[in-house]
Design an enzyme around this catalytic site. Structure first.
Site, mmCIF file in Angstrom:
data_model
loop_
_atom_site.group_PDB
_atom_site.id
_atom_site.type_symbol
_atom_site.label_atom_id
_atom_site.label_comp_id
_atom_site.label_asym_id
_atom_site.label_seq_id
_atom_site.Cartn_x
_atom_site.Cartn_y
_atom_site.Cartn_z
ATOM 1 C CG HIS A 130 -0.697 -14.704 48.509
ATOM 2 N ND1 HIS A 130 -1.179 -15.969 48.224
ATOM 3 C CD2 HIS A 130 -0.950 -13.953 47.401
ATOM 4 C CE1 HIS A 130 -1.674 -15.980 46.990
ATOM 5 N NE2 HIS A 130 -1.559 -14.766 46.477
ATOM 6 C CB THR A 131 -0.671 -11.717 55.086
ATOM 7 O OG1 THR A 131 -1.952 -11.164 54.774
ATOM 8 C CG2 THR A 131 0.412 -10.881 54.441
ATOM 9 N N GLY A 174 -14.911 -15.628 40.178
ATOM 10 C CA GLY A 174 -13.569 -15.909 39.670
ATOM 11 C C GLY A 174 -12.740 -14.677 39.408
ATOM 12 N N GLY A 186 -11.444 -12.608 42.122
ATOM 13 C CA GLY A 186 -10.686 -12.163 43.293
ATOM 14 C C GLY A 186 -11.500 -11.314 44.244
ATOM 15 C CG LEU A 187 -13.981 -8.590 43.287
ATOM 16 C CD1 LEU A 187 -15.028 -7.729 42.584
ATOM 17 C CD2 LEU A 187 -12.996 -7.697 44.041
ATOM 18 C CB SER A 188 -14.086 -13.379 48.163
ATOM 19 O OG SER A 188 -13.688 -14.545 48.802
ATOM 20 C CB SER A 189 -18.098 -14.933 43.767
ATOM 21 O OG SER A 189 -17.376 -15.994 43.183
ATOM 22 C CB SER A 190 -15.727 -19.081 46.368
ATOM 23 O OG SER A 190 -14.593 -18.482 46.942
ATOM 24 C CG ASP A 200 -11.303 -14.516 50.746
ATOM 25 O OD1 ASP A 200 -10.484 -13.632 51.055
ATOM 26 O OD2 ASP A 200 -11.152 -15.265 49.773
HETATM 27 P P1 ADP Z 1 -13.724 -15.875 43.592
HETATM 28 O O1 ADP Z 1 -14.014 -16.389 44.966
HETATM 29 O O2 ADP Z 1 -12.558 -14.959 43.551
HETATM 30 O O3 ADP Z 1 -14.916 -15.252 42.913
HETATM 31 P P2 ADP Z 1 -13.423 -18.680 43.076
HETATM 32 O O4 ADP Z 1 -12.870 -19.448 41.929
HETATM 33 O O5 ADP Z 1 -12.867 -18.940 44.438
HETATM 34 O O6 ADP Z 1 -13.325 -17.130 42.690
HETATM 35 O O7 ADP Z 1 -14.988 -18.926 43.184
HETATM 36 C C1 ADP Z 1 -15.822 -18.889 42.047
HETATM 37 C C2 ADP Z 1 -16.785 -20.057 42.120
HETATM 38 O O8 ADP Z 1 -17.792 -19.813 43.147
HETATM 39 C C3 ADP Z 1 -17.607 -20.255 40.867
HETATM 40 O O9 ADP Z 1 -16.865 -21.000 39.897
HETATM 41 C C4 ADP Z 1 -18.801 -21.034 41.400
HETATM 42 O O10 ADP Z 1 -18.456 -22.396 41.626
HETATM 43 C C5 ADP Z 1 -19.029 -20.388 42.756
HETATM 44 N N1 ADP Z 1 -20.020 -19.307 42.622
HETATM 45 C C6 ADP Z 1 -19.801 -17.977 42.645
HETATM 46 N N2 ADP Z 1 -20.953 -17.284 42.457
HETATM 47 C C7 ADP Z 1 -21.937 -18.207 42.305
HETATM 48 C C8 ADP Z 1 -23.355 -18.134 42.052
HETATM 49 N N3 ADP Z 1 -23.992 -16.980 41.924
HETATM 50 N N4 ADP Z 1 -24.034 -19.311 41.940
HETATM 51 C C9 ADP Z 1 -23.393 -20.490 42.074
HETATM 52 N N5 ADP Z 1 -22.076 -20.613 42.306
HETATM 53 C C10 ADP Z 1 -21.348 -19.498 42.417
HETATM 54 MG MG MG Z 2 -12.781 -17.720 46.119
#
Ligand code: ADP
Ligand code: MG
Length: 405
Positions: free
Chosen positions: A33-34, A149, A151-155, A200
């Protein structure tokens, strides 16, 4: 090529000749949060990846002469049996159901696209259109080993990989890779409405193998900082997906902006500890920035003993001042320390997801097993623990190999 990445690429089964882009997830060692307060953070890009593979789709716009792929074969194999109109961007996910198709000129509203993960696709297409990308069709597939979802920033791994892939398919060049980070962030904000910071995306792009990266979120400068060989970076997922994160995040960010305005500074990075003594939200930001700088000083001096207390102080500040922890994350931090970690803290936005810990390397497996067992005993929930390696940032997978720097 990183072996994990090579295995993922093989498993993905992209059509022969696809152009493939990879972007890593990240774990933040300290400094949460910085980023949206112009401050410092110290993430590392981790060996969990999102890959986007694809090709230019049939379109009546001119092909890019420099894009040397066996396009005809790709198109046939990828789009067989499915009508495909011109100027569309189509993406499938190997993990999530549904196929996303949006106009390549960015006119679809990202916040309305279904299924929801397609909002990231639409966000990227619109962000690139706003930057002047030609509306060239793209046909792609996403696959990932970054848990969503948590916190390892999949998004951000997704938005960065998509931004690189879709930009290239539209023959769109970058002067500076930081523009990729900004575009990917803009895409995520369009997709989710959550006003995130740049940590991220910057880490996913500029990660350095075996290093954490000190990110100055004002200048966007990156300084790699070597990680100690003696200790493993252990990530433990609480088994609880982050909920409420979006709205609470926006609330915290608004509180930070209000505090900066009250104090009369451009951002909380410029506030002193005296300025924020009576404001827990702002106090977290000011003290956390100092902890990041102290942590880097300790890493550079190989002063391992100083690291643990800084991690624990960061967690306490996120729990007590910033109020983004959960009982499960607090429990994991306690269990990790009890079973030998030198320090641990929640990582990412909070409200569920993961904690990160530093553990002596030869003790990491033992510590992980004991923490998972004790967590199960206390909560009845299954935690998932894994050591991560710091890897290089996003780039094309094959060819040319390696990061695009
Ligand atoms: P985080 O970034 O911490 O993992 P977020 O809620 O910011 O959590 O992002 C998760 C979202 O990113 C998922 O709900 C989905 O919409 C998208 N996402 C992540 N991985 C994939 C994937 N392999 N295919 C499609 N969408 C994905
Ligand atoms: Mg995210």
């Amino acid at each position: 090529m990183d072996t994990d990445l090579a295995a993922l690429d093989r498993a993905a089964g992209f059509p022969a000749g696809s152009r493939v882009w990879a972007a890593p997830g990240r774990v933040n060692l300290i400094g949460d949060h910085t980023d949206y307060n112009d401050g410092w953070c110290l993430p590392l890009a981790i060996n969990r990846w999102t890959l986007v593979g694809g090709s230019i789709a049939p379109s009546n716009t001119d092909y890019n002469d420099g894009f040397c792929l066996p396009l005809a074969i790709d198109r046939e194999r990828v789009v067989t049996g499915r009508p495909k109109s011109d100027g569309r961007v189509t993406v499938r996910s190997r993990q999530l159901a549904g196929e996303v198709e949006v106009a390549a000129d960015g006119h679809d509203d990202p916040s309305r696209v279904e299924p929801p993960w397609g909002r990231f696709v639409a966000g990227v297409v619109r962000a690139l259109a706003e930057l002047g990308r030609e509306p060239t069709g793209f046909d792609g597939t996403v696959t990932s080993t970054v848990p969503a979802g948590s916190g390892l920033s999949s998004s951000s791994a997704l938005s960065v990989a998509l931004t690189l892939a879709i930009a290239e398919a539209g023959d769109f060049d970058w002067d500076d890779l930081r523009e990729v980070a900004r575009a990917a962030l803009h895409a995520e904000v369009l997709a989710t409405g959550v006003p995130g910071g740049l940590m991220d995306q910057m880490c996913s792009l500029f990660g350095v193998a075996d290093h954490a990266v000190l990110l100055d979120c004002r200048s966007l400068s990156i300084t790699p900082v070597a990680l100690p060989r003696s200790h493993a970076v252990l990530v433990v997922h609480s088994g609880i997906a982050r909920t409420l994160a979006g709205s609470a995040y926006a609330k915290r960010r608004a509180a930070c902006e209000a505090a900066a305005a009250r104090i009369g500074v451009a951002a909380l990075r410029d506030a002193t500890i005296d300025d924020v003594a009576d404001d827990p939200i702002a106090r977290h930001v000011v003290t956390e920035n100092q902890r990041v700088l102290d942590f880097v000083t300790a890493l550079e001096a190989d002063d391992i003993n100083a690291l643990g207390p800084l991690l624990l102080a960061s967690h306490a500040s996120l729990r007590d001042d910033y109020a983004v922890s959960t009982p499960e994350l607090d429990l994991l931090v306690s269990l990790l320390v009890e079973h030998g970690a030198i320090g641990a803290r929640l990582t990412g936005a909070g409200f569920g997801g993961c904690v990160v810990a530093l553990v002596q390397r030869n003790h990491a497996d033992d510590c992980a097993a004991k923490v998972v067992a004790a967590y199960q005993e206390h909560t009845g929930r299954e935690a998932h623990a894994f050591a991560v390696r710091a890897v290089d940032g996003a780039g094309p997978v094959d060819p040319p190999p390696g990061p695009i720097r």
